[in-house]
Design a protein around this motif. Structure first.
Motif, PDB file in Angstrom:
ATOM      1  N   LEU A   1       0.838  -1.192   0.000  1.00  0.00           N
ATOM      2  CA  LEU A   1       0.000   0.000   0.000  1.00  0.00           C
ATOM      3  C   LEU A   1       0.880   1.251   0.000  1.00  0.00           C
ATOM      4  CD1 LEU A   1      -2.747  -1.097   2.553  1.00  0.00           C
ATOM      5  CD2 LEU A   1      -2.804  -1.237   0.061  1.00  0.00           C
ATOM      6  N   LYS A   2       0.745   2.068  -1.026  1.00  0.00           N
ATOM      7  CA  LYS A   2       1.626   3.221  -1.195  1.00  0.00           C
ATOM      8  C   LYS A   2       1.521   4.222  -0.049  1.00  0.00           C
ATOM      9  CE  LYS A   2       1.898   3.082  -6.247  1.00  0.00           C
ATOM     10  NZ  LYS A   2       1.671   3.829  -7.503  1.00  0.00           N
ATOM     11  N   PHE A   3       0.289   4.453   0.456  1.00  0.00           N
ATOM     12  CA  PHE A   3       0.118   5.459   1.507  1.00  0.00           C
ATOM     13  C   PHE A   3       0.714   4.999   2.842  1.00  0.00           C
ATOM     14  CE2 PHE A   3      -3.579   2.771   1.865  1.00  0.00           C
ATOM     15  CZ  PHE A   3      -3.832   2.693   3.223  1.00  0.00           C
ATOM     16  N   LEU A   4       1.061   3.697   2.929  1.00  0.00           N
ATOM     17  CA  LEU A   4       1.701   3.184   4.140  1.00  0.00           C
ATOM     18  C   LEU A   4       3.199   2.950   3.956  1.00  0.00           C
ATOM     19  CD1 LEU A   4      -0.909   0.509   5.348  1.00  0.00           C
ATOM     20  CD2 LEU A   4      -0.531   2.790   6.295  1.00  0.00           C
ATOM     21  N   HIS A   5       3.654   3.076   2.729  1.00  0.00           N
ATOM     22  CA  HIS A   5       5.045   2.722   2.425  1.00  0.00           C
ATOM     23  C   HIS A   5       6.046   3.543   3.243  1.00  0.00           C
ATOM     24  CE1 HIS A   5       8.048   0.735  -0.001  1.00  0.00           C
ATOM     25  NE2 HIS A   5       8.642   1.902  -0.203  1.00  0.00           N
ATOM     26  N   LYS A   6       5.760   4.825   3.436  1.00  0.00           N
ATOM     27  CA  LYS A   6       6.684   5.695   4.168  1.00  0.00           C
ATOM     28  C   LYS A   6       6.765   5.327   5.653  1.00  0.00           C
ATOM     29  CE  LYS A   6       6.233   9.715   1.139  1.00  0.00           C
ATOM     30  NZ  LYS A   6       5.842  11.149   1.055  1.00  0.00           N
ATOM     31  N   LEU A   7       5.742   4.645   6.149  1.00  0.00           N
ATOM     32  CA  LEU A   7       5.712   4.285   7.568  1.00  0.00           C
ATOM     33  C   LEU A   7       6.368   2.933   7.838  1.00  0.00           C
ATOM     34  CD1 LEU A   7       2.033   5.318   8.402  1.00  0.00           C
ATOM     35  CD2 LEU A   7       4.107   6.626   8.830  1.00  0.00           C
ATOM     36  N   LYS A   8       6.802   2.253   6.771  1.00  0.00           N
ATOM     37  CA  LYS A   8       7.337   0.908   6.939  1.00  0.00           C
ATOM     38  C   LYS A   8       8.542   0.879   7.878  1.00  0.00           C
ATOM     39  CE  LYS A   8       9.386  -2.974   4.515  1.00  0.00           C
ATOM     40  NZ  LYS A   8       9.953  -3.490   3.248  1.00  0.00           N
ATOM     41  N   LYS A   9       9.375   1.899   7.831  1.00  0.00           N
ATOM     42  CA  LYS A   9      10.583   1.901   8.664  1.00  0.00           C
ATOM     43  C   LYS A   9      10.261   1.898  10.162  1.00  0.00           C
ATOM     44  CE  LYS A   9      11.104   6.952   8.497  1.00  0.00           C
ATOM     45  NZ  LYS A   9      12.024   8.071   8.142  1.00  0.00           N
ATOM     46  N   TYR A  10       9.044   2.365  10.500  1.00  0.00           N
ATOM     47  CA  TYR A  10       8.670   2.411  11.910  1.00  0.00           C
ATOM     48  C   TYR A  10       8.106   1.081  12.412  1.00  0.00           C
ATOM     49  CZ  TYR A  10       9.175   7.425  11.223  1.00  0.00           C
ATOM     50  OH  TYR A  10       9.675   8.674  10.924  1.00  0.00           O
ATOM     51  N   VAL A  11       7.731   0.194  11.484  1.00  0.00           N
ATOM     52  CA  VAL A  11       7.196  -1.113  11.891  1.00  0.00           C
ATOM     53  C   VAL A  11       8.141  -2.245  11.488  1.00  0.00           C
ATOM     54  CG1 VAL A  11       4.816  -0.328  11.778  1.00  0.00           C
ATOM     55  CG2 VAL A  11       5.849  -1.378   9.766  1.00  0.00           C
ATOM     56  N   GLN A  12       9.273  -1.892  10.937  1.00  0.00           N
ATOM     57  CA  GLN A  12      10.240  -2.886  10.461  1.00  0.00           C
ATOM     58  C   GLN A  12      10.672  -3.839  11.577  1.00  0.00           C
ATOM     59  OE1 GLN A  12      11.240  -2.502   7.050  1.00  0.00           O
ATOM     60  NE2 GLN A  12      11.951  -4.613   7.241  1.00  0.00           N
ATOM     61  N   ILE A  13      10.662  -3.354  12.798  1.00  0.00           N
ATOM     62  CA  ILE A  13      11.136  -4.146  13.930  1.00  0.00           C
ATOM     63  C   ILE A  13      10.341  -5.434  14.128  1.00  0.00           C
ATOM     64  CG2 ILE A  13       9.684  -2.866  15.576  1.00  0.00           C
ATOM     65  CD1 ILE A  13      11.852  -3.300  17.663  1.00  0.00           C
ATOM     66  N   ILE A  14       9.066  -5.449  13.742  1.00  0.00           N
ATOM     67  CA  ILE A  14       8.245  -6.631  13.999  1.00  0.00           C
ATOM     68  C   ILE A  14       8.700  -7.836  13.173  1.00  0.00           C
ATOM     69  CG2 ILE A  14       6.259  -5.208  14.602  1.00  0.00           C
ATOM     70  CD1 ILE A  14       5.024  -5.930  11.935  1.00  0.00           C
ATOM     71  N   GLY A  15       9.506  -7.587  12.142  1.00  0.00           N
ATOM     72  CA  GLY A  15      10.026  -8.686  11.347  1.00  0.00           C
ATOM     73  C   GLY A  15      11.279  -9.296  11.934  1.00  0.00           C
ATOM     74  N   ASN A  16      11.787  -8.716  13.023  1.00  0.00           N
ATOM     75  CA  ASN A  16      13.031  -9.196  13.636  1.00  0.00           C
ATOM     76  C   ASN A  16      12.817 -10.267  14.702  1.00  0.00           C
ATOM     77  OD1 ASN A  16      14.439  -7.339  12.079  1.00  0.00           O
ATOM     78  ND2 ASN A  16      14.407  -5.761  13.670  1.00  0.00           N
ATOM     79  N   TYR A  17      11.552 -10.481  15.093  1.00  0.00           N
ATOM     80  CA  TYR A  17      11.296 -11.431  16.173  1.00  0.00           C
ATOM     81  C   TYR A  17      11.212 -12.856  15.626  1.00  0.00           C
ATOM     82  CZ  TYR A  17       9.995  -7.098  18.504  1.00  0.00           C
ATOM     83  OH  TYR A  17      10.004  -5.833  19.005  1.00  0.00           O
ATOM     84  N   LYS A  18      11.973 -13.750  16.258  1.00  0.00           N
ATOM     85  CA  LYS A  18      11.945 -15.157  15.868  1.00  0.00           C
ATOM     86  C   LYS A  18      10.779 -15.856  16.564  1.00  0.00           C
ATOM     87  CE  LYS A  18      16.974 -15.207  15.335  1.00  0.00           C
ATOM     88  NZ  LYS A  18      18.262 -15.794  15.805  1.00  0.00           N
ATOM     89  N   SER A  19      10.423 -17.032  16.036  1.00  0.00           N
ATOM     90  CA  SER A  19       9.300 -17.785  16.609  1.00  0.00           C
ATOM     91  C   SER A  19       9.539 -18.123  18.076  1.00  0.00           C
ATOM     92  CB  SER A  19       9.071 -19.075  15.808  1.00  0.00           C
ATOM     93  OG  SER A  19       8.657 -18.779  14.496  1.00  0.00           O
ATOM     94  N   ALA A  20      10.788 -18.422  18.425  1.00  0.00           N
ATOM     95  CA  ALA A  20      11.106 -18.749  19.815  1.00  0.00           C
ATOM     96  C   ALA A  20      10.854 -17.549  20.724  1.00  0.00           C
ATOM     97  CB  ALA A  20      12.566 -19.199  19.926  1.00  0.00           C
TER      98      ALA A  20
END
Length: 314
Positions: free
Chosen positions: A184-203
């Motif tokens: 979604l283009k209108f959310l693209h600029k905000l991606k850097k602020y939610v990038q952290i949620i991709g760093n959590y492992k399943s454990a």
């Protein structure tokens, strides 16, 4: 206004009870016999309640910066003080991030939401268990049509189970949220602020769920201990199951902290009233837990916030 209306409604409901005087005397006698030890235990468990939450937050912000447990605990209390006048305590995010470096503040909001996500999943799972017990064992025949032990009541349960399952799936597939921000283009600029949620492992996500479950057990135990200390007689497992329904209702009903006391009082009397007619003890325990788990930490957090502001100004 909501608080005043709820308080008046509870007052009129209690004051017209035929056994009001007996309930008050029973509560006093119970406090004299064993209540004060229970109250002390509830206060001690309050530290564990917010301690587990502090540990969760410490893990969540670890990809951004390392925070000591004491600093994390201070951030949690400050978050409580900020959230006390915001709907469903969403203001706690603002209080917590004050303890982080400026470049990490906005990014930490997404991390904090993941922690709330894990607590919500635990609340819904236990709440579903309690709701199933209520519908099939305690729901009065003249009660809500939506919670009757028939096809419609089971349909409501099934719908909540499906939503819960999808929520758990999303929790362990947080990359889906990042994909949405990319597409979604209108959310693209905000991606850097939610990038952290991709760093959590399943454990790590499983560990967060474990901490959330431990915290749930702690504040559930606080309420049951206080109810027992104030003279309410009940089977602990029934109290736990109905209490889980109360927490489920409180999780989905929008409210602010001051009105939450009245809402929680009404909901508690509705469900726990099935186990005991001692409404006075139920309301006293509800108010006591509200003071111990919310007001006292908020007062401590306010003092800590003053220190944070003073240091930043200097």
């Amino acid at each position: 206004m909501l608080f005043i209306w709820l308080a008046w409604s509870l007052y009129t409901q209690v004051i017209h009870r035929e056994n009001l005087r007996e309930s008050i005397e029973q509560m006093r006698a119970s406090l004299d016999k064993k209540g004060w030890a229970g109250i002390v235990l509830v206060l001690i468990l309050m530290l564990f309640n917010w301690g587990f939450e502090a540990r969760k937050w410490q893990i969540l912000v670890k990809p951004l910066e390392r925070v000591s447990f004491i600093r994390a605990f201070s951030a949690i209390l400050s978050g409580v003080s900020v959230s006390i006048n915001t709907p469903n305590r969403i203001g706690e995010y603002g209080g917590r991030v004050l303890y982080l470096q400026d470049e990490n503040k906005l990014k930490a909001i997404a991390a904090t939401i993941v922690g709330s996500f894990s607590q919500l999943i635990v609340t819904v799972i236990f709440g579903l268990t309690g709701l199933f017990y209520y519908i099939h064992s305690l729901a009065p025949t003249g009660g809500s049509r939506w919670l009757a032990p028939d096809f419609l009541g089971n349909l409501v349960l099934a719908a909540i189970v499906v939503i819960c399952s999808l929520t758990i799936l999303l929790y362990f597939r947080l990359q889906i949220i990042l994909t949405v921000f990319e597409r979604l283009k209108f959310l693209h600029k905000l991606k850097k602020y939610v990038q952290i949620i991709g760093n959590y492992k399943s454990a790590e996500l499983r560990y967060l769920l474990l901490l959330s479950a431990l915290r749930y057990m702690v504040f559930s135990a606080q309420y049951l201990i206080l109810l027992d200390a104030l003279g309410m007689e009940f089977l602990w497992w029934q109290g736990f199951l109905l209490n889980s329904v109360i927490y489920l209702v409180m999780a989905v009903v929008p409210t602010i902290a001051i009105a939450e006391l009245g809402v929680r009082g009404k909901v508690s009397i509705f469900f726990l009233g099935l186990l005991s007619s001692n409404d006075v003890a139920i309301l006293a325990a509800t108010g006591g837990i509200w003071l111990v788990n919310l007001v006292l930490p908020a007062l401590a957090g306010t003092v800590l916030l003053l220190g944070v502001k003073f240091i930043k100004e200097k």
